[in-house]
Scaffold this motif. Structure first.
Motif, PDB file in Angstrom:
ATOM      1  N   ALA A  56      11.304   5.578  10.626  1.00 34.43           N
ATOM      2  CA  ALA A  56      12.690   5.753  11.058  1.00 34.43           C
ATOM      3  C   ALA A  56      13.394   4.398  11.106  1.00 34.43           C
ATOM      4  O   ALA A  56      12.762   3.351  11.264  1.00 34.43           O
ATOM      5  N   LEU A  57      14.726   4.429  10.979  1.00 40.68           N
ATOM      6  CA  LEU A  57      15.529   3.216  11.088  1.00 40.68           C
ATOM      7  C   LEU A  57      16.096   3.118  12.495  1.00 40.68           C
ATOM      8  O   LEU A  57      16.501   4.120  13.085  1.00 40.68           O
ATOM      9  N   THR A  58      16.136   1.919  13.031  1.00 40.12           N
ATOM     10  CA  THR A  58      16.602   1.711  14.393  1.00 40.12           C
ATOM     11  C   THR A  58      17.344   0.387  14.511  1.00 40.12           C
ATOM     12  O   THR A  58      17.111  -0.532  13.717  1.00 40.12           O
ATOM     13  N   LYS A  59      18.218   0.296  15.508  1.00 37.04           N
ATOM     14  CA  LYS A  59      18.874  -0.969  15.836  1.00 37.04           C
ATOM     15  C   LYS A  59      18.149  -1.688  16.973  1.00 37.04           C
ATOM     16  O   LYS A  59      18.503  -2.813  17.330  1.00 37.04           O
ATOM     17  N   ASP A  60      17.129  -1.047  17.532  1.00 34.47           N
ATOM     18  CA  ASP A  60      16.395  -1.567  18.672  1.00 34.47           C
ATOM     19  C   ASP A  60      15.231  -2.442  18.202  1.00 34.47           C
ATOM     20  O   ASP A  60      14.230  -1.940  17.674  1.00 34.47           O
ATOM     21  N   ALA A  61      15.337  -3.757  18.413  1.00 31.37           N
ATOM     22  CA  ALA A  61      14.303  -4.680  17.954  1.00 31.37           C
ATOM     23  C   ALA A  61      12.956  -4.408  18.616  1.00 31.37           C
ATOM     24  O   ALA A  61      11.902  -4.685  18.029  1.00 31.37           O
ATOM     25  N   ALA A  62      12.980  -3.855  19.808  1.00 28.43           N
ATOM     26  CA  ALA A  62      11.731  -3.589  20.523  1.00 28.43           C
ATOM     27  C   ALA A  62      10.904  -2.504  19.844  1.00 28.43           C
ATOM     28  O   ALA A  62       9.690  -2.406  20.077  1.00 28.43           O
ATOM     29  N   ARG A  63      11.543  -1.680  19.017  1.00 31.55           N
ATOM     30  CA  ARG A  63      10.842  -0.586  18.346  1.00 31.55           C
ATOM     31  C   ARG A  63      10.494  -0.935  16.890  1.00 31.55           C
ATOM     32  O   ARG A  63       9.991  -0.101  16.144  1.00 31.55           O
ATOM     33  N   ALA A  64      10.758  -2.166  16.498  1.00 36.38           N
ATOM     34  CA  ALA A  64      10.562  -2.577  15.102  1.00 36.38           C
ATOM     35  C   ALA A  64       9.086  -2.643  14.738  1.00 36.38           C
ATOM     36  O   ALA A  64       8.246  -3.071  15.543  1.00 36.38           O
ATOM     37  N   TYR A  65       8.786  -2.235  13.520  1.00 33.98           N
ATOM     38  CA  TYR A  65       7.420  -2.309  13.003  1.00 33.98           C
ATOM     39  C   TYR A  65       7.148  -3.721  12.519  1.00 33.98           C
ATOM     40  O   TYR A  65       7.908  -4.290  11.725  1.00 33.98           O
ATOM     41  N   VAL A  66       6.064  -4.315  13.008  1.00 32.25           N
ATOM     42  CA  VAL A  66       5.662  -5.662  12.597  1.00 32.25           C
ATOM     43  C   VAL A  66       4.654  -5.532  11.466  1.00 32.25           C
ATOM     44  O   VAL A  66       3.604  -4.907  11.614  1.00 32.25           O
ATOM     45  N   LEU A  67       4.981  -6.125  10.345  1.00 28.66           N
ATOM     46  CA  LEU A  67       4.179  -5.977   9.132  1.00 28.66           C
ATOM     47  C   LEU A  67       2.970  -6.903   9.161  1.00 28.66           C
ATOM     48  O   LEU A  67       3.100  -8.117   9.333  1.00 28.66           O
ATOM     49  N   GLU A  68       1.800  -6.339   8.989  1.00 34.79           N
ATOM     50  CA  GLU A  68       0.590  -7.139   8.932  1.00 34.79           C
ATOM     51  C   GLU A  68       0.458  -7.830   7.568  1.00 34.79           C
ATOM     52  O   GLU A  68       0.930  -7.319   6.554  1.00 34.79           O
ATOM     53  N   LYS A  69      -0.196  -8.979   7.568  1.00 35.83           N
ATOM     54  CA  LYS A  69      -0.382  -9.753   6.338  1.00 35.83           C
ATOM     55  C   LYS A  69      -1.109  -8.932   5.278  1.00 35.83           C
ATOM     56  O   LYS A  69      -0.762  -8.982   4.086  1.00 35.83           O
ATOM     57  N   GLU A  70      -2.116  -8.148   5.703  1.00 35.27           N
ATOM     58  CA  GLU A  70      -2.885  -7.346   4.752  1.00 35.27           C
ATOM     59  C   GLU A  70      -2.008  -6.292   4.073  1.00 35.27           C
ATOM     60  O   GLU A  70      -2.144  -6.031   2.869  1.00 35.27           O
ATOM     61  N   GLU A  71      -1.102  -5.694   4.827  1.00 30.51           N
ATOM     62  CA  GLU A  71      -0.231  -4.670   4.250  1.00 30.51           C
ATOM     63  C   GLU A  71       0.760  -5.286   3.272  1.00 30.51           C
ATOM     64  O   GLU A  71       1.038  -4.722   2.215  1.00 30.51           O
ATOM     65  N   LEU A  72       1.280  -6.460   3.618  1.00 35.37           N
ATOM     66  CA  LEU A  72       2.168  -7.161   2.690  1.00 35.37           C
ATOM     67  C   LEU A  72       1.429  -7.443   1.385  1.00 35.37           C
ATOM     68  O   LEU A  72       1.977  -7.266   0.290  1.00 35.37           O
ATOM     69  N   GLY A  73       0.171  -7.870   1.497  1.00 36.79           N
ATOM     70  CA  GLY A  73      -0.633  -8.134   0.303  1.00 36.79           C
ATOM     71  C   GLY A  73      -0.809  -6.898  -0.557  1.00 36.79           C
ATOM     72  O   GLY A  73      -0.745  -6.973  -1.794  1.00 36.79           O
ATOM     73  N   GLN A  74      -1.016  -5.754   0.067  1.00 32.34           N
ATOM     74  CA  GLN A  74      -1.145  -4.495  -0.681  1.00 32.34           C
ATOM     75  C   GLN A  74       0.127  -4.206  -1.472  1.00 32.34           C
ATOM     76  O   GLN A  74       0.074  -3.797  -2.637  1.00 32.34           O
ATOM     77  N   ILE A  75       1.270  -4.408  -0.831  1.00 27.08           N
ATOM     78  CA  ILE A  75       2.555  -4.114  -1.475  1.00 27.08           C
ATOM     79  C   ILE A  75       2.785  -5.067  -2.655  1.00 27.08           C
ATOM     80  O   ILE A  75       3.197  -4.644  -3.738  1.00 27.08           O
TER      81      ILE A  75
END
Length: 320
Positions: A56-75
């Motif tokens: 989901a998209l949100t304006k609330d920074a507290a609910r933001a998904y933090v991307l792990e390094k491993e997932e970035l590597g997969q992408i």
């Protein structure tokens, strides 16, 4: 193809559940910014959003998904079709051309040659997926100004960043190439140095740049313009974002060879661009017969003015 399918294909299949809502926003989507161990940021409809872990998209920074390094590597590996070596030349320039006509900027650890030029980028820590939007007809109101008795005029699009200059140039190329109400189609040579105009993937344009257009993808503008003039006999040579003395000299040579030219440059007015020493040779030699000055008012993209080669205003502000 369903809306957003091209965006969804940028991500490994096992991660697509998180990107389905973002993909459905493709028409408004501008950028997807992914940084290792940082919140995922989405730019859509001229607004900044955070991505939640659920997608989901949100304006609330507290609910933001933090991307792990491993997932970035997969992408990254998925975008590079699981062969970073095959994309080494593009990575050296700081971007990758992805299927669907997207350009993916990258940042990370830079490896240098002994002469201090860039050899490669490894340990990629950030990517910026730029969504190129194709607006067929964007140049429709400008096409009549491009011709004088069917004679194609050279034109310069002057625009601040983010005001649609690349979109406009793409549609000018398409309409000149395919033909329009003012003139039959002509051969166009397009130098797409940053892989943003034609959106090529493996040499094939992902965007409609016209049936008579030949594209040099990822080629430096100055060298590419001369290559096209020598080998493809274009009636029009097009290039985005003039920025060096070599670009200016190549443009002058193309005109001397009988080609019309269409180009863009950063700026807010004809006076500002004309006052820069870099572009003085273009104005001294009266290269351009038309100037299209772009701007933005609120969320609307505008053509602030159409001016002729002498700077006279042919038409004032209107929506493009």
């Amino acid at each position: 193809m369903e809306a957003g399918e091209n965006v969804l294909r940028l991500f490994p299949e096992q991660l697509r559940f998180r990107w389905r809502q973002v993909a459905r926003e493709e028409a408004r989507l501008q950028e997807i910014r992914l940084r290792a161990q940082r919140p995922v940021l989405i730019y859509a409809g001229n607004s900044e959003w955070y991505l939640e872990e659920t997608g989901a998209l949100t304006k609330d920074a507290a609910r933001a998904y933090v991307l792990e390094k491993e997932e970035l590597g997969q992408i990254v590996r998925h975008i590079c079709r699981y062969s970073l070596y095959a994309y080494e030349e593009e990575l050296r320039k700081g971007y990758v051309s992805a299927d669907g006509g997207f350009r993916v900027g990258v940042a990370g650890e830079v490896i240098l040659h002994p002469d201090q030029t860039v050899k490669n980028i490894r340990c990629i820590s950030s990517i910026n997926i730029r969504i190129a939007h194709e607006r067929k007809g964007a140049a429709q109101k400008l096409i009549p100004f491009l011709y004088e008795k069917e004679r194609l005029q050279s034109c310069l699009i002057i625009s601040p960043p983010g005001c649609g200059k690349t979109t406009l140039l793409r549609d000018i190329v398409r309409q000149v190439s395919d033909g329009n109400a003012c003139a039959p189609g002509k051969t166009v040579g397009l130098v797409d140095e940053r892989c943003e105009i034609a959106g090529c993937f493996q040499g094939i344009p992902g965007k409609d740049v016209g049936m008579r257009t030949d594209v040099l993808d990822g080629c430096p503008k100055a060298e590419g313009m001369m290559m096209l003039v020598r080998s493809m006999s274009p009636a029009l040579v097009a290039a985005d974002e003039l920025g060096s003395a070599a670009d200016v000299e190549a443009l002058l040579q193309a005109v001397k060879c009988g080609c019309s030219v269409a180009a863009t440059v950063h700026g807010t007015s004809l006076e500002e661009v004309g006052g820069k020493p870099l572009f003085a040779p273009l104005f001294q030699n009266r290269i351009f017969g038309r100037f299209f000055v772009l701007g933005k008012r609120g969320r609307e993209f505008m053509v602030e003015a159409v001016q002729d080669g002498d700077g006279r205003v042919l038409r004032e502000a209107f929506l493009c």
